[in-house]
Write a protein that holds these residues in place. Sequence first.
Motif, PDB file in Angstrom:
ATOM      1  N   SER A 188       0.804  -1.224   0.000  1.00 13.91           N
ATOM      2  CA  SER A 188       0.000   0.000   0.000  1.00 13.91           C
ATOM      3  C   SER A 188       0.834   1.270   0.000  1.00 13.91           C
ATOM      4  CB  SER A 188      -0.928   0.008   1.224  1.00 13.91           C
ATOM      5  OG  SER A 188      -1.845  -1.060   1.154  1.00 13.91           O
ATOM      6  N   LEU A 189       2.123   1.167   0.353  1.00 12.86           N
ATOM      7  CA  LEU A 189       2.970   2.352   0.431  1.00 12.86           C
ATOM      8  C   LEU A 189       4.274   2.145  -0.338  1.00 12.86           C
ATOM      9  CD1 LEU A 189       2.425   3.257   4.182  1.00 12.86           C
ATOM     10  CD2 LEU A 189       1.675   4.604   2.226  1.00 12.86           C
ATOM     11  N   ALA A 190       4.172   1.434  -1.422  1.00 13.01           N
ATOM     12  CA  ALA A 190       5.378   1.133  -2.198  1.00 13.01           C
ATOM     13  C   ALA A 190       6.063   2.420  -2.652  1.00 13.01           C
ATOM     14  CB  ALA A 190       5.007   0.280  -3.417  1.00 13.01           C
ATOM     15  N   GLY A 191       7.327   2.553  -2.278  1.00 10.06           N
ATOM     16  CA  GLY A 191       8.109   3.704  -2.710  1.00 10.06           C
ATOM     17  C   GLY A 191       7.818   5.001  -1.979  1.00 10.06           C
ATOM     18  N   ARG A 192       6.931   4.974  -1.010  1.00  9.43           N
ATOM     19  CA  ARG A 192       6.597   6.203  -0.287  1.00  9.43           C
ATOM     20  C   ARG A 192       7.510   6.387   0.913  1.00  9.43           C
ATOM     21  NH1 ARG A 192       1.962   8.660  -0.829  1.00  9.43           N
ATOM     22  NH2 ARG A 192       3.228  10.313   0.082  1.00  9.43           N
ATOM     23  N   GLU A 193       7.822   7.633   1.220  1.00  9.65           N
ATOM     24  CA  GLU A 193       8.645   7.963   2.369  1.00  9.65           C
ATOM     25  C   GLU A 193       7.786   8.636   3.434  1.00  9.65           C
ATOM     26  OE1 GLU A 193      11.760   7.172   2.806  1.00  9.65           O
ATOM     27  OE2 GLU A 193      11.996   6.278   0.812  1.00  9.65           O
ATOM     28  N   ALA A 206       5.345  12.039   3.341  1.00 10.38           N
ATOM     29  CA  ALA A 206       5.761  13.185   2.543  1.00 10.38           C
ATOM     30  C   ALA A 206       4.727  13.380   1.436  1.00 10.38           C
ATOM     31  CB  ALA A 206       7.150  12.922   1.946  1.00 10.38           C
ATOM     32  N   PRO A 207       4.528  14.610   0.966  1.00  5.58           N
ATOM     33  CA  PRO A 207       3.522  14.838  -0.081  1.00  5.58           C
ATOM     34  C   PRO A 207       3.747  13.924  -1.278  1.00  5.58           C
ATOM     35  CG  PRO A 207       4.326  16.918   0.781  1.00  5.58           C
ATOM     36  CD  PRO A 207       5.191  15.846   1.382  1.00  5.58           C
ATOM     37  N   GLY A 208       2.666  13.342  -1.767  1.00  6.62           N
ATOM     38  CA  GLY A 208       2.768  12.415  -2.883  1.00  6.62           C
ATOM     39  C   GLY A 208       1.406  11.990  -3.376  1.00  6.62           C
ATOM     40  N   GLU A 209       1.294  10.725  -3.734  1.00  6.52           N
ATOM     41  CA  GLU A 209       0.059  10.230  -4.326  1.00  6.52           C
ATOM     42  C   GLU A 209      -0.788   9.432  -3.335  1.00  6.52           C
ATOM     43  OE1 GLU A 209       1.181   8.032  -7.733  1.00  6.52           O
ATOM     44  OE2 GLU A 209       1.983   9.771  -8.793  1.00  6.52           O
ATOM     45  N   GLY A 210      -0.413   9.418  -2.084  1.00  6.63           N
ATOM     46  CA  GLY A 210      -1.226   8.735  -1.086  1.00  6.63           C
ATOM     47  C   GLY A 210      -1.049   7.232  -1.109  1.00  6.63           C
ATOM     48  N   LEU A 211      -1.998   6.546  -0.494  1.00  8.78           N
ATOM     49  CA  LEU A 211      -1.958   5.083  -0.418  1.00  8.78           C
ATOM     50  C   LEU A 211      -2.212   4.466  -1.786  1.00  8.78           C
ATOM     51  CD1 LEU A 211      -4.020   4.262   2.802  1.00  8.78           C
ATOM     52  CD2 LEU A 211      -1.573   4.012   2.510  1.00  8.78           C
ATOM     53  N   ILE A 212      -1.574   3.333  -2.017  1.00  6.65           N
ATOM     54  CA  ILE A 212      -1.893   2.513  -3.181  1.00  6.65           C
ATOM     55  C   ILE A 212      -2.958   1.528  -2.728  1.00  6.65           C
ATOM     56  CG2 ILE A 212      -1.006   0.891  -4.894  1.00  6.65           C
ATOM     57  CD1 ILE A 212       1.753   2.154  -4.465  1.00  6.65           C
ATOM     58  N   VAL A 213      -4.193   1.763  -3.084  1.00  3.89           N
ATOM     59  CA  VAL A 213      -5.302   0.966  -2.580  1.00  3.89           C
ATOM     60  C   VAL A 213      -5.366  -0.358  -3.330  1.00  3.89           C
ATOM     61  CG1 VAL A 213      -7.792   0.876  -2.230  1.00  3.89           C
ATOM     62  CG2 VAL A 213      -6.565   3.048  -1.980  1.00  3.89           C
ATOM     63  N   GLN A 214      -5.305  -1.440  -2.566  1.00  5.81           N
ATOM     64  CA  GLN A 214      -5.370  -2.775  -3.148  1.00  5.81           C
ATOM     65  C   GLN A 214      -6.823  -3.135  -3.460  1.00  5.81           C
ATOM     66  OE1 GLN A 214      -2.302  -4.340  -3.666  1.00  5.81           O
ATOM     67  NE2 GLN A 214      -1.610  -2.338  -2.943  1.00  5.81           N
ATOM     68  N   GLU A 215      -6.993  -4.101  -4.341  1.00  7.60           N
ATOM     69  CA  GLU A 215      -8.337  -4.539  -4.711  1.00  7.60           C
ATOM     70  C   GLU A 215      -9.090  -5.041  -3.475  1.00  7.60           C
ATOM     71  OE1 GLU A 215     -10.545  -7.678  -7.783  1.00  7.60           O
ATOM     72  OE2 GLU A 215      -8.361  -7.458  -7.777  1.00  7.60           O
ATOM     73  N   GLY A 216     -10.332  -4.611  -3.352  1.00  8.37           N
ATOM     74  CA  GLY A 216     -11.146  -5.028  -2.218  1.00  8.37           C
ATOM     75  C   GLY A 216     -10.998  -4.147  -0.993  1.00  8.37           C
ATOM     76  N   GLN A 217     -10.109  -3.137  -1.053  1.00  8.64           N
ATOM     77  CA  GLN A 217      -9.928  -2.220   0.070  1.00  8.64           C
ATOM     78  C   GLN A 217     -10.597  -0.884  -0.242  1.00  8.64           C
ATOM     79  OE1 GLN A 217      -5.721  -1.939   0.775  1.00  8.64           O
ATOM     80  NE2 GLN A 217      -5.620  -3.923   1.801  1.00  8.64           N
ATOM     81  N   ASP A 218     -11.064  -0.229   0.792  1.00  7.40           N
ATOM     82  CA  ASP A 218     -11.804   1.024   0.614  1.00  7.40           C
ATOM     83  C   ASP A 218     -11.231   2.117   1.501  1.00  7.40           C
ATOM     84  OD1 ASP A 218     -13.828   0.070  -1.248  1.00  7.40           O
ATOM     85  OD2 ASP A 218     -14.605  -1.096   0.424  1.00  7.40           O
TER      86      ASP A 218
END
Length: 383
Positions: free
Chosen positions: A305-310, A338-350
């Motif tokens: 969910s946070l791949a590559g995020r700091e 840090a400012p970015g694109e937020g969480l990477i939401v996986q399938e089935g997650q809301d």
Amino acid sequence: MPGWPVSGRLAGGGSLLKAFSQALLAWFDREARDLPWRVPAGHGTGLRRDPYAVLVSEFMLQQTQVVTVIPYYQAFMARFPHLEALAAAEETQVLKFWEGLGYYRRARQLHSLARVLVEDFEGSLPRDHKTLLTLPGIGPYSAGALLAFAYDLPQTAVDGNVVRVFSRLDAQPYVQGDVKAQRAVRERLADLIPRKRPGDFAEALIELGATLCVRTSPDCTACPVSRFCQALAQDRVTDFPLKAKAKPKPVSQLTYLLIHEEGKVYCRLRTAGLLTGLYEFFPLVGKWGEGQEARIREALAQTGSLAGREGDLFYVGERRSVFSHRIWDMAFWELALAPGEGLIVQEGQDWEAFDLDLLARLPLPVFLAAWREDFLARIMDKK
């Protein structure tokens, strides 16, 4: 206690029962607690108390102390003053006003019941015991309490207090919390309910168990029906009722992360299992406390969910929450992204990002609500 003037085991009819009822009701008239839901119904209504007030209070009082319930009841009734208002509300609104009271299934059932009553019963509470038992959240105790307290009908309302009272009155080894004990006391009570003031009689028995005939250190000298008590005559009051054997509760190890970014916090709605209908922060299976930041980052990486995020991790503390059938042992962390694109939401997650104003209005479990309030206070202090 040798020489105690016990009149014998109570039975239906006769002067003995009349004396018991009179003593109990006279005490109740003098000593009944002034509680916000004990407001008499208006003259000419044919009611003893407002059915809606009885309904809300009885749902809240399940497994919860009166002193805890009072402020929640008052706030709830101010927001949902009648059945139609409750039925029209969104579930999240209802849960928000239940937040901190626990046992959230009660709130969902009360909300469902309100909608059924409005849609199918023209906004009225049925006066039939069998019909009540078919409705959401209504069991034998609730059905009896609603009919006795609201409609003054000769119904039994047997909770743990009443089981304790009759375990001592009859010196019977009932097991506290046992369904069989509750059934036995209901059968016992069926022949004892007086024709006059059956609602007061039912409420007085509960009041007696809640205020005088308590689990430890019962005040037998102030008890209005002590002369009928077999356990007191035998000097064995604290031997009754028997304690249920405690069953070990499974323990779940969890770590919660409050993930925030540029004034927004990520939450999701629980749609199944424990705490359904409430929002939560980001959970990880496994508990990682202070000094285990590397384990947290490793577990986060595995979620994807946070791949590559700091972001900066901050340890908040630990909490242990005991539910009716399980225990959650938890560690709390905050992650400032840090400012970015937020969480990477996986399938089935809301997962949703909520601004701080909306976050304050979300219904959360009590262990997360306290954390949220502390987090918001710290944010405000920085401004």
